[in-house]
Design a protein around this motif. Structure first.
Motif, PDB file in Angstrom:
ATOM      1  N   ASP A  36       0.764  -1.250   0.000  1.00 24.49           N
ATOM      2  CA  ASP A  36       0.000   0.000   0.000  1.00 24.49           C
ATOM      3  C   ASP A  36       0.806   1.317   0.000  1.00 24.49           C
ATOM      4  OD1 ASP A  36       0.943   0.273   2.567  1.00 24.49           O
ATOM      5  OD2 ASP A  36      -0.996   0.089   3.556  1.00 24.49           O
TER       6      ASP A  36
ATOM      7  N   TYR B 262      -0.607   4.681  -1.453  1.00 25.85           N
ATOM      8  CA  TYR B 262      -1.563   5.464  -0.661  1.00 25.85           C
ATOM      9  C   TYR B 262      -0.819   6.449   0.239  1.00 25.85           C
ATOM     10  CZ  TYR B 262      -3.980   6.355   3.726  1.00 25.85           C
ATOM     11  OH  TYR B 262      -4.448   6.952   4.860  1.00 25.85           O
ATOM     12  N   THR B 263       0.224   5.976   0.919  1.00 22.61           N
ATOM     13  CA  THR B 263       0.945   6.857   1.847  1.00 22.61           C
ATOM     14  C   THR B 263       1.763   7.912   1.093  1.00 22.61           C
ATOM     15  OG1 THR B 263       2.497   5.016   2.053  1.00 22.61           O
ATOM     16  CG2 THR B 263       1.103   5.452   3.936  1.00 22.61           C
TER      17      THR B 263
ATOM     18  N   CYS C  73       4.201   9.501  -6.392  1.00 23.48           N
ATOM     19  CA  CYS C  73       3.964   8.079  -6.174  1.00 23.48           C
ATOM     20  C   CYS C  73       4.886   7.189  -7.025  1.00 23.48           C
ATOM     21  CB  CYS C  73       2.505   7.729  -6.461  1.00 23.48           C
ATOM     22  SG  CYS C  73       1.894   8.427  -8.012  1.00 23.48           S
TER      23      CYS C  73
ATOM     24  N   CYS D  85      -6.317  13.773  -8.331  1.00 24.93           N
ATOM     25  CA  CYS D  85      -4.910  13.604  -8.753  1.00 24.93           C
ATOM     26  C   CYS D  85      -4.497  14.765  -9.661  1.00 24.93           C
ATOM     27  CB  CYS D  85      -4.742  12.285  -9.502  1.00 24.93           C
ATOM     28  SG  CYS D  85      -3.080  12.084 -10.206  1.00 24.93           S
TER      29      CYS D  85
ATOM     30  N   CYS E 158       0.812   9.540  -1.607  1.00 17.49           N
ATOM     31  CA  CYS E 158      -0.022  10.569  -2.226  1.00 17.49           C
ATOM     32  C   CYS E 158      -0.390  11.662  -1.224  1.00 17.49           C
ATOM     33  CB  CYS E 158      -1.294   9.949  -2.809  1.00 17.49           C
ATOM     34  SG  CYS E 158      -2.301  11.181  -3.652  1.00 17.49           S
ATOM     35  N   LYS E 159       0.121  12.854  -1.468  1.00 19.71           N
ATOM     36  CA  LYS E 159      -0.121  13.970  -0.542  1.00 19.71           C
ATOM     37  C   LYS E 159      -1.503  14.582  -0.768  1.00 19.71           C
ATOM     38  CE  LYS E 159       3.932  13.554   1.298  1.00 19.71           C
ATOM     39  NZ  LYS E 159       3.781  12.093   1.366  1.00 19.71           N
ATOM     40  N   LYS E 160      -2.090  14.357  -1.944  1.00 19.93           N
ATOM     41  CA  LYS E 160      -3.396  14.924  -2.256  1.00 19.93           C
ATOM     42  C   LYS E 160      -4.547  14.020  -1.810  1.00 19.93           C
ATOM     43  CE  LYS E 160      -3.626  18.084  -4.924  1.00 19.93           C
ATOM     44  NZ  LYS E 160      -3.665  19.524  -4.638  1.00 19.93           N
ATOM     45  N   GLU E 161      -4.199  12.862  -1.299  1.00 22.56           N
ATOM     46  CA  GLU E 161      -5.198  11.845  -0.926  1.00 22.56           C
ATOM     47  C   GLU E 161      -6.076  11.447  -2.112  1.00 22.56           C
ATOM     48  OE1 GLU E 161      -7.258  12.781   2.700  1.00 22.56           O
ATOM     49  OE2 GLU E 161      -5.385  13.241   3.725  1.00 22.56           O
TER      50      GLU E 161
ATOM     51  N   GLN F 133      -6.787   6.339  -2.587  1.00 19.64           N
ATOM     52  CA  GLN F 133      -7.562   6.156  -1.362  1.00 19.64           C
ATOM     53  C   GLN F 133      -6.961   5.144  -0.411  1.00 19.64           C
ATOM     54  OE1 GLN F 133     -11.465   5.712  -3.194  1.00 19.64           O
ATOM     55  NE2 GLN F 133     -10.863   7.631  -4.183  1.00 19.64           N
ATOM     56  N   GLU F 134      -7.294   5.345   0.875  1.00 16.72           N
ATOM     57  CA  GLU F 134      -6.790   4.453   1.914  1.00 16.72           C
ATOM     58  C   GLU F 134      -7.256   3.022   1.650  1.00 16.72           C
ATOM     59  OE1 GLU F 134      -7.548   5.807   5.878  1.00 16.72           O
ATOM     60  OE2 GLU F 134      -6.439   4.129   6.747  1.00 16.72           O
TER      61      GLU F 134
END
Lengths: 473, 165
Positions: free
Chosen positions: B40, B43-44, B74, B68, B46-49, B52-53
Motif C-alpha cells: 500500500d 496510498y501513503t 507516487c 490527482c 499521495c499527498k493529495k489523498e 484512497q486508503e
C-alpha cells in the motif's frame, strides 16, 4: 569481472591482494569470498566430483550446499563461497574427497570445558529479518538475548535485496531490503543483545537444553532459557541431465555474487522459475548489466507478482510458461541449455525443444526450510509442499511442539521477508513473556503482530500459504 | 493473459486508464496494478489523498482522477514500479510521460532515446525532457520523455541508444 558501477549499490571492497590458484598468480579483493575472487578471474570449476571426476562449481553461495569445497592453504573441504580471501592464499582445485593427511592440525579449542557454559534468557539462531525482529521484540519486553549468526555480519539475505519491499509501512514497505537490514541492526538494543558473529550452532542437546556453538574455531556452549530458531531456508535444485555443471547456480546465489560481492555471474542467463525470486533476480541481473535471455516457468502461469513480471517484460525479457529444462550442455562449464514445453499433465512435448546459448542458468524453483536443528531437538515436523517442505508444527505464539523452542521466518514455512519480520516479533514477544518479561505492552503488541500477519496473508497470492499454515497451527 | 505473459491486455488497461476527458485536462497518474497483493505505499505517498486508503492491504489501488494532479510523487514509491504520469496537455507536439528508470547510465536531459512498449519492443524514439534523481527518488530516478500522442498509452520504458549500437 567485478561490477564497477551499479544503479543501487556502492561496493565497499578491501585492498587488492595476490593469491594463487593451482599455481597461477591471480588477484582479488581482500575479504571477498574466495569463490567470488575466482569467478572474477574467470574460474568457475572449483572441484572434481568424488566418483566420476565431474567438474563442480558453487550452487548456493551462502555456505549451505557444500558444492564449492576446495583446498585452501593445504586444508581440504573449505567452503570457498564463504571463506574470505587473504593475501597470498594458496587455493587449489579439490580432487574427490581431499587429503587430510597433509593438512595442518587446526583443532577447534574449547572455551573452558563444562564450567564455561554461557547463560542467556533467549538464544536467537539466525540474524536475518526474522531473527533480528525477534531479538528486538524480546529486548523490548526486557529479556536478554544472544543472537547467533554464522556469517561475519547480520542481516541474513536482506543484504542482497536491492528492490523495494511490499507490505505496508510497518513492514518497511517501499524501503529496499539492504536498507531494512541497517534499520533493524540500528534498532537492536546493544546492551540487551549479545551478537555472536561467525558463530555456527552445531547442535542442540536435548538432555540439558545446551547449544553447542563453533565461533571462530572455538567451541562454546550456551544454555538459554528459550530458543528462537530463525535459520531461514536454502534453494532447491532441479533434476535434469548435467545439472551439476558449473554455471548452473541457485538464483539467490547469483544474487549474492552480484549484489553482495559485486561480481558478475556471467554474460547470458537463463532464469528457471517465474516466482518472485526468479523475476526479481532477473531484473537485478539486468541492472548489473547482464543479459537475461529468457525466463521459463514449468507451471502454466507466472507464480510471482505480476508487477515484477511486467518490469522484466518492459526490458524485453521473454517469459515462457509451461516450459522446463530438458538438458544442459558444456564441456567444463555451462555452454548451452535445451528447454522444452510441457503439456497439461506436465509431460514434455517432443519437437518443442529450443536451444539457448547461455553461460549461466539460475534455478529459482523454490526454497526449503533449514530445519536441521528442529529435527535434532525432536520438534514434530510435517511435509507441506506449499511451505517449501518439512516444516515444524507450532502454536499461534510460534512455539514448536518442544516447549521453549520457537520458530520464525522461512524455517517456519517459506514466505516473504515482510511476514518473516512480523513472525520474528511475535516469537520474540512470546518467548520473553513466557519467562515473565513484559513491559506492559505485551498483549497489545502480540495482537498487533497477529493482525498484521493475517492481513499480509489474506490476499489471493497467499492462498497456498494459508492452506499450508492450516495444517501447522 | 497477464498471468501468462506479464503484459497487461487492452482489457486490463482500460480498467485503469483515466477517461479521455480527464486525460485532456492535464497530468494524471496511471496505476498499472492488476493483482491483489499485500502492498500500500502508493496510498501513503499521495499527498493529495487522491489514492484512497486501503481497507484491506491486498486491495487494488483506487485513485480519484479528479483529485490527482499528476505530481508524480507516487512513481518512485511504488515497489512494483507500475505508476506512470501522462500529460497530454504538455505541448502541441507531444505528450509527456514520466516513468521510473533504475538503470545506468542515466539518460541526460535532451538526449534522444528509444521508446519501448510494455513488451520491451522499440516503438519509436523520444527525447528526454527531465531526469529527477534526488533524495526523494532514492535510487528510483524518474525520467520525463516526450512522445507523440498516439504512443502515449503504449510507451512505458526507454533504452539508451549508445547501448543499442
Amino acid at each position: 569481472m567485478h561490477i564497477k558501477e551499479h544503479p543501487i549499490l556502492a561496493f565497499k571492497r578491501g585492498r587488492r591482494v595476490e593469491f594463487f590458484f593451482d599455481g597461477k598468480k591471480m588477484w582479488g579483493y581482500e575479504g571477498e569470498p574466495i569463490a567470488a575472487a575466482l569467478h572474477a578471474n574467470g574460474v568457475r570449476v572449483l572441484r572434481r566430483s568424488i566418483k566420476l571426476n565431474r567438474p563442480r562449481g558453487f550452487y548456493c553461495a551462502i555456505g549451505n550446499c557444500s558444492s564449492c569445497l576446495m583446498k585452501v592453504n593445504g586444508e581440504p573441504n573449505v567452503r570457498v563461497c564463504v571463506e574470505r580471501l587473504e593475501e597470498g592464499m594458496v587455493v587449489g582445485t579439490q580432487m574427490a574427497k581431499g587429503d587430510l593427511s597433509r593438512a595442518k592440525a587446526n583443532p577447534i579449542s574449547s572455551s573452558g570445558g563444562g564450567s564455561g557454559i554461557r547463560k542467556t534468557d533467549i538464544a536467537v539462531i539466525g540474524g536475518g529479518p526474522a531473527g533480528l525482529s525477534a531479538a528486538i521484540s524480546a529486548n523490548q519486553m526486557g529479556a536478554k538475548v544472544t543472537l547467533l549468526d554464522r556469517n561475519s555480519r547480520i542481516g541474513g539475505q536482506l543484504i542482497k535485496q536491492t528492490h523495494m519491499f511490499f507490505g505496508s509501512e510497518k513492514q518497511y514497505a517501499f524501503i529496499r531490503g539492504i536498507d531494512i537490514a541497517d534499520i533493524l541492526a540500528d534498532k537492536l538494543d546493544k546492551e540487551m543483545t549479545d551478537v555472536m558473529l561467525n558463530a555456527t550452532v552445531l547442535g542442540y542437546y536435548r538432555e540439558d537444553g545446551v547449544l553447542g556453538v563453533e565461533e571462530n574455531n572455538r567451541f562454546t556452549k550456551i544454555k538459554p532459557e528459550r530458543i528462537i530458531v530463525a535459520t531461514g531456508a536454502s534453494e532447491k535444485v532441479l533434476a535434469f541431465p548435467n545439472n551439476d555443471l558449473p554455471g548452473i547456480y541457485g538464483a539467490g546465489a547469483a544474487q549474492t555474487l552480484m549484489n553482495e560481492h559485486g561480481v558478475v555471474p556471467g554474460n547470458n542467463v537463463l532464469m528457471v522459475g517465474a516466482g518472485n525470486i526468479g523475476l526479481i533476480v532477473s531484473y537485478q541481473l539486468m541492472q548489473a548489466g547482464i543479459n537475461v535471455k529468457a525466463i521459463i516457468e514449468a507451471a502454466s502461469k507466472i507464480g510471482g507478482y505480476w508487477v515484477h513480471a511486467s518490469k522484466v517484460r518492459r526490458l524485453g525479457v521473454p517469459i515462457y510458461t509451461s516450459y522446463t529444462v530438458k538438458k544442459a550442455d558444456g564441456r567444463e562449464s555451462l555452454e548451452r541449455v535445451t528447454i522444452w514445453q510441457l503439456d497439461k499433465n506436465w509431460q514434455p512435448l517432443k519437437g518443442t525443444e529450443i536451444d539457448l546459448n547461455v553461460d549461466v542458468m539460475c534455478i529459482a524453483v523454490g526454497l526449503s526450510p533449514l530445519a536441521e536443528l528442529l529435527w535434532q531437538a525432536g520438534c514434530q515436523m510435517k511435509y507441506i509442499p506449499e511451505l517449501g517442505g518439512h516444516t515444524p508444527l507450532r502454536g499461534e505464539d510460534m512455539q514448536t511442539t518442544v516447549k521453549g523452542i520457537y520458530v520464525a521466518g522461512d524455517v517456519a514455512g517459506v514466505e516473504e521477508a515482510s511476514s518473516a519480520m512480523v513472525e520474528g516479533s511475535l516469537a520474540g514477544l512470546c518467548a520473553a513473556k513466557s519467562l515473565g518479561y513484559d513491559n506492559g505492552r505485551f498483549k497489545e503488541l502480540r495482537e498487533e503482530a497477529i493482525n498484521e500477519l493475517m492481513n499480509l496473508r489474506s490476499g489471493p497470492v497467499s492462498e497456498g500459504m494459508r492452506k499450508g499454515l492450516e495444517q501447522l497451527i | 493473459m497477464i498471468e501468462k505473459t506479464g503484459v497487461p491486455t487492452p482489457q486490463d488497461l482500460w480498467k485503469v486508464f483515466p477517461p479521455k476527458e480527464r486525460l485532456e485536462k492535464g497530468p494524471v497518474a496511471i496505476i498499472e496494478c492488476f493483482q491483489r497483493i499485500p502492498c500500500d505505499p502508493c496510498y501513503t505517498a499521495c499527498k493529495k489523498e487522491a489514492i484512497q486508503e486501503f481497507e484491506d492491504i491486498n486491495d487494488l489501488p483506487q485513485i480519484d482522477f479528479e483529485i490527482c494532479n499528476g505530481c508524480g510523487l507516487c512513481i518512485s514509491r511504488c515497489p512494483g514500479l507500475c505508476i506512470f504520469i501522462v500529460d497530454q496537455t504538455y505541448s502541441e507536439t507531444g505528450v509527456l510521460i514520466k516513468l521510473p528508470f533504475e538503470f545506468l547510465p542515466l539518460p541526460e536531459k535532451g538526449e534522444e532515446v528509444d521508446a519501448l512498449n510494455r513488451k520491451g519492443e522499440v516503438v519509436g524514439k523520444t527525447k528526454v525532457v527531465k531526469v529527477q534523481n534526488g533524495r526523494y527518488e532514492d535510487k528510483t530516478p524518474v525520467i520525463s520523455i516526450l512522445v507523440p500522442k498516439e504512443l502515449s498509452m503504449e510507451v512505458r520504458n526507454i533504452r539508451l541508444r549508445k547501448n543499442n549500437d
